[in-house]
Design an enzyme around this catalytic site. Structure first.
Site, short mmCIF file in Angstrom:
data_model
loop_
_atom_site.label_atom_id
_atom_site.label_comp_id
_atom_site.label_asym_id
_atom_site.label_seq_id
_atom_site.Cartn_x
_atom_site.Cartn_y
_atom_site.Cartn_z
N GLU A 272 33.47 73.75 -11.83
CA GLU A 272 32.99 74.02 -13.19
C GLU A 272 31.73 73.19 -13.47
OE1 GLU A 272 34.10 76.31 -15.21
OE2 GLU A 272 36.23 76.61 -14.81
N ASP B 213 33.07 84.43 -13.02
CA ASP B 213 34.36 84.29 -12.36
C ASP B 213 34.39 85.08 -11.06
OD1 ASP B 213 37.25 83.43 -12.40
OD2 ASP B 213 37.51 85.61 -12.39
#
Length: 158
Positions: free
Chosen positions: A47, A131
């Site tokens: 992330e 994603d």
């Protein structure tokens, strides 16, 4: 005037396990996508690495950056001042990912960054694309070592 928008996401198959990041950068009619996979890492590292890689890809620092992520870890660390406290205490108490947070701290200095949290796996097409990029990278065959993470495990080049 066009608005610079960046969407980021990270993924890990197991935590730790193979991982990857995905980035979608939008400026007017220009769209750029970035992704890379790593052989052993964590979701939080991916992330944060997505944000770092996005900022590294920018050629100018005079535009406000509107950064969208589904990582509360990243958003809260910056917006709630956690990162400043971690740096002030040299990441005491076992705070993780010092290597990446210090990279972020240095690269972010010249930018005006506005963070926005978005719900993951929901109806945001750009977050969903990130994603897809991150998971595809994690599942790929050209996985790089996450040297910072592997060093914390006492691993050297595998």
């Amino acid at each position: 005037m066009a608005k610079l928008m960046i969407y980021t996401d990270g993924a890990s198959r197991g935590n730790p396990g193979p991982g990857g990041y995905g980035v979608v950068m939008l400026y007017g009619n220009v769209r750029k996508e970035l992704s890379q996979g790593y052989r052993l890492t964590t979701n939080n590292r991916m992330e944060l690495l997505a944000v770092i890689k996005a900022l590294q890809a920018l050629k100018r620092t005079d535009e406000a950056v509107h950064l969208y992520t589904d990582s509360q870890y990243v958003v809260n660390a910056v917006q709630k001042g956690w990162l400043k406290k971690w740096i002030d205490t040299n990441f005491a108490g076992g705070k993780k990912n010092k290597d990446l947070w210090m990279q972020y701290y240095e690269i972010a200095k010249p930018f005006s960054i506005h963070f926005y949290w978005v719900k993951g796996h929901a109806d945001n097409i750009y977050n969903n694309r990130c994603d897809e990029l991150a998971t595809k990278a994690a599942d790929g065959s050209n996985l790089l070592p996450d040297e910072g993470f592997e060093a914390t495990l006492g691993l050297t080049s595998l």
